[in-house]
Enzyme design. Structure first.
Site, mmCIF file in Angstrom:
data_model
loop_
_atom_site.group_PDB
_atom_site.id
_atom_site.type_symbol
_atom_site.label_atom_id
_atom_site.label_comp_id
_atom_site.label_asym_id
_atom_site.label_seq_id
_atom_site.Cartn_x
_atom_site.Cartn_y
_atom_site.Cartn_z
ATOM 1 N N GLY A 17 33.943 48.275 24.679
ATOM 2 C CA GLY A 17 34.119 47.676 26.013
ATOM 3 C C GLY A 17 32.845 46.963 26.426
ATOM 4 O O GLY A 17 31.756 47.404 26.100
ATOM 5 N N GLY A 117 31.693 54.798 19.982
ATOM 6 C CA GLY A 117 32.511 54.335 18.851
ATOM 7 C C GLY A 117 31.704 53.424 17.951
ATOM 8 O O GLY A 117 31.751 53.525 16.710
ATOM 9 N N ASP A 140 29.525 54.242 30.780
ATOM 10 C CA ASP A 140 29.833 55.679 30.859
ATOM 11 C C ASP A 140 28.574 56.555 30.724
ATOM 12 O O ASP A 140 28.613 57.736 31.063
ATOM 13 C CB ASP A 140 30.816 56.081 29.742
ATOM 14 C CG ASP A 140 32.071 55.249 29.767
ATOM 15 O OD1 ASP A 140 32.375 54.676 30.826
ATOM 16 O OD2 ASP A 140 32.767 55.162 28.733
ATOM 17 N N HIS A 184 35.348 57.360 31.133
ATOM 18 C CA HIS A 184 36.015 57.967 29.992
ATOM 19 C C HIS A 184 36.007 59.481 30.160
ATOM 20 O O HIS A 184 36.452 59.963 31.192
ATOM 21 C CB HIS A 184 35.344 57.501 28.690
ATOM 22 C CG HIS A 184 36.200 57.724 27.490
ATOM 23 N ND1 HIS A 184 35.691 58.148 26.290
ATOM 24 C CD2 HIS A 184 37.528 57.610 27.316
ATOM 25 C CE1 HIS A 184 36.665 58.286 25.420
ATOM 26 N NE2 HIS A 184 37.801 57.960 26.016
HETATM 27 O O1 F6P Z 1 33.705 52.799 27.838
HETATM 28 C C1 F6P Z 1 33.776 51.975 28.944
HETATM 29 C C2 F6P Z 1 35.108 52.083 29.598
HETATM 30 O O2 F6P Z 1 35.139 51.204 30.692
HETATM 31 C C3 F6P Z 1 35.532 53.486 30.022
HETATM 32 O O3 F6P Z 1 34.928 53.882 31.217
HETATM 33 C C4 F6P Z 1 37.017 53.318 30.093
HETATM 34 O O4 F6P Z 1 37.660 54.555 29.908
HETATM 35 C C5 F6P Z 1 37.317 52.387 28.953
HETATM 36 O O5 F6P Z 1 36.130 51.681 28.700
HETATM 37 C C6 F6P Z 1 38.413 51.388 29.196
HETATM 38 O O6 F6P Z 1 38.635 50.732 28.000
HETATM 39 P P1 F6P Z 1 39.403 49.366 27.806
HETATM 40 O O7 F6P Z 1 38.456 48.246 28.116
HETATM 41 O O8 F6P Z 1 39.770 49.363 26.375
HETATM 42 O O9 F6P Z 1 40.578 49.382 28.732
#
Ligand code: F6P
Length: 378
Positions: A17, A117, A140, A184
């Site tokens: 992300g 990740g 996070d 998260h």
């Molecule tokens: O890891 C950053 C984050 O924004 C988390 O807080 C959230 O759970 C996740 O990414 C959302 O992921 P995506 O962008 O795949 O929807």
């Protein structure tokens, strides 16, 4: 006459992300490697996929200029994993292709900017023989072995401002406002912004909550003449019952030996995850029933990841980026550049990958929150 040595050539990518501060970090790495050490630098687009598909962008003084304050990432990002990437409709292990392309471009190192990740994926590439250095990025703040990750400070400012704004409207309408904050499975963002914004209730994944306890805290405020409350809830927070069910399902999966048992346990986990998606709305409804105060929900969502990075994140990203340049110069690979006090420290990827930094039960912020009368749901 001694043969002139070839300048080092490094690749850089952003994965997972996005978060504020990525461009500041790219600039930090880029300017140090290019300007200070005279290396060449190639950007790969959209995370590890760019490395597979040879989609790249040459980073020079012009491309690196003017990006310090810009949100997102000029390289683009994706959640693609080298060892499990969908290519032509099929999930494939693309590690070998990445190794071939690394050699083809004559890279001396690949710099990967990302969260938990990405650290795991970077370790895989290091184990496949590549020189890798990583930087810890995520709103996070849950990457292990570093004091902080860039993106977190900005997201905390954004969430704090939102909680500030929710106060006045909750006050005017005598309402409960439940604000869902990202993070998260870690509570850093909610705890930090909840504390800074003076939320009356802070709920984080590390402390499963009892909805009765929250309702009682809100009723107590009403009895004392304050007829509104702000509940800051982490997206990963859950009730004690839900936490127990999740733990049981995770254990079941761990213990499953046959394919059938594994499939069943996975289905159970997936069902719990789907149920969790409506958690904040359910919590608000439940609190309305228990307190007879009107309740509303605000989901902060991707606002927390967008826009210009704060001064703190710009500095953190720049100093991590510049330390990364030093490590490449010294040929110190297979490490994440961690923030340690005012300085930085290279941490072997093996010590970072697969670990998550969550809020420890004895963290001072928790004690501080309790001291100022914040309900933590327990
Ligand atoms: O890891 C950053 C984050 O924004 C988390 O807080 C959230 O759970 C996740 O990414 C959302 O992921 P995506 O962008 O795949 O929807």
């Amino acid at each position: 006459m001694a043969k002139p040595t070839q300048p080092k050539r490094i690749g850089i990518l952003t994965a997972g992300g996005d978060s504020p501060g990525l461009n500041a970090a790219i600039r930090g790495v880029g300017k140090t490697c290019l300007g200070y050490y005279g290396m060449e630098i190639i950007g790969f687009r959209d995370g590890f996929r760019g490395l597979v598909e040879n989609r790249r962008i040459k980073l020079d003084r012009t491309t690196l200029a003017g990006i310090l304050t810009v949100g997102g990432t000029i390289l683009g990002t994706s959640r693609d994993k080298p060892h499990r990437m969908v290519v032509d409709g099929r999930t494939r292990d693309m590690t070998e292709t990445i190794v071939d392309n690394y050699d083809k471009w004559g890279l001396d190192c690949i710099v990967c900017l990302g969260g938990g990740g990405t650290q795991k994926n970077a370790l895989r590439l290091h184990q496949a023989g590549l020189n890798v250095v990583t930087l810890p990025k995520t709103i996070d703040n849950d990457v292990a072995m570093t004091d902080a990750t860039f993106g977190y400070a900005t997201a905390m400012d954004i969430a704090t401002e939102t909680i500030d704004r929710l106060h006045s409207t909750a006050h005017s309408h005598h309402r409960i406002i439940v604000a869902e904050i990202m993070g998260h499975r870690a509570g850093w963002l909610t705890l930090g912004s909840g504390l800074a914004g003076g939320a009356d209730v802070i709920l984080i994944p590390e402390i499963p909550y009892d909805v009765e306890k929250i309702a009682e805290a809100i009723r107590r405020r009403s009895r004392n003449g304050t007829n509104f409350s702000i509940v800051a809830v982490a997206e990963g927070a859950m009730s004690r019952d839900d936490a127990r069910a999740l733990l049981a399902a995770e254990k079941k999966l761990e213990r499953a030996r046959t394919l059938h048992d594994k499939k069943e346990a996975k289905l159970e986990l997936a069902a719990l995850e789907v149920r969790h998606q409506g958690n904040t709305l359910r919590l608000a409804r439940h609190l309305e029933e228990l307190t007879h105060l009107e309740s509303r929900v605000t989901i902060l969502g991707y606002v927390q990841r967008g826009g210009t990075p704060s001064a703190a994140d710009r500095i953190l990203a720049t100093r991590l980026g510049s330390a990364c340049g030093d490590l490449i110069h010294e040929e110190h690979f297979g490490v994440m550049v961690a923030a340690r006090g005012d300085g930085t420290e290279p941490v072997p990827l093996e010590k970072v990958a697969g670990k998550r930094k969550i809020v420890p039960p004895d963290h001072t912020w928790l004690q501080t929150a309790r001291h100022v009368g914040t309900c933590l749901g327990d």
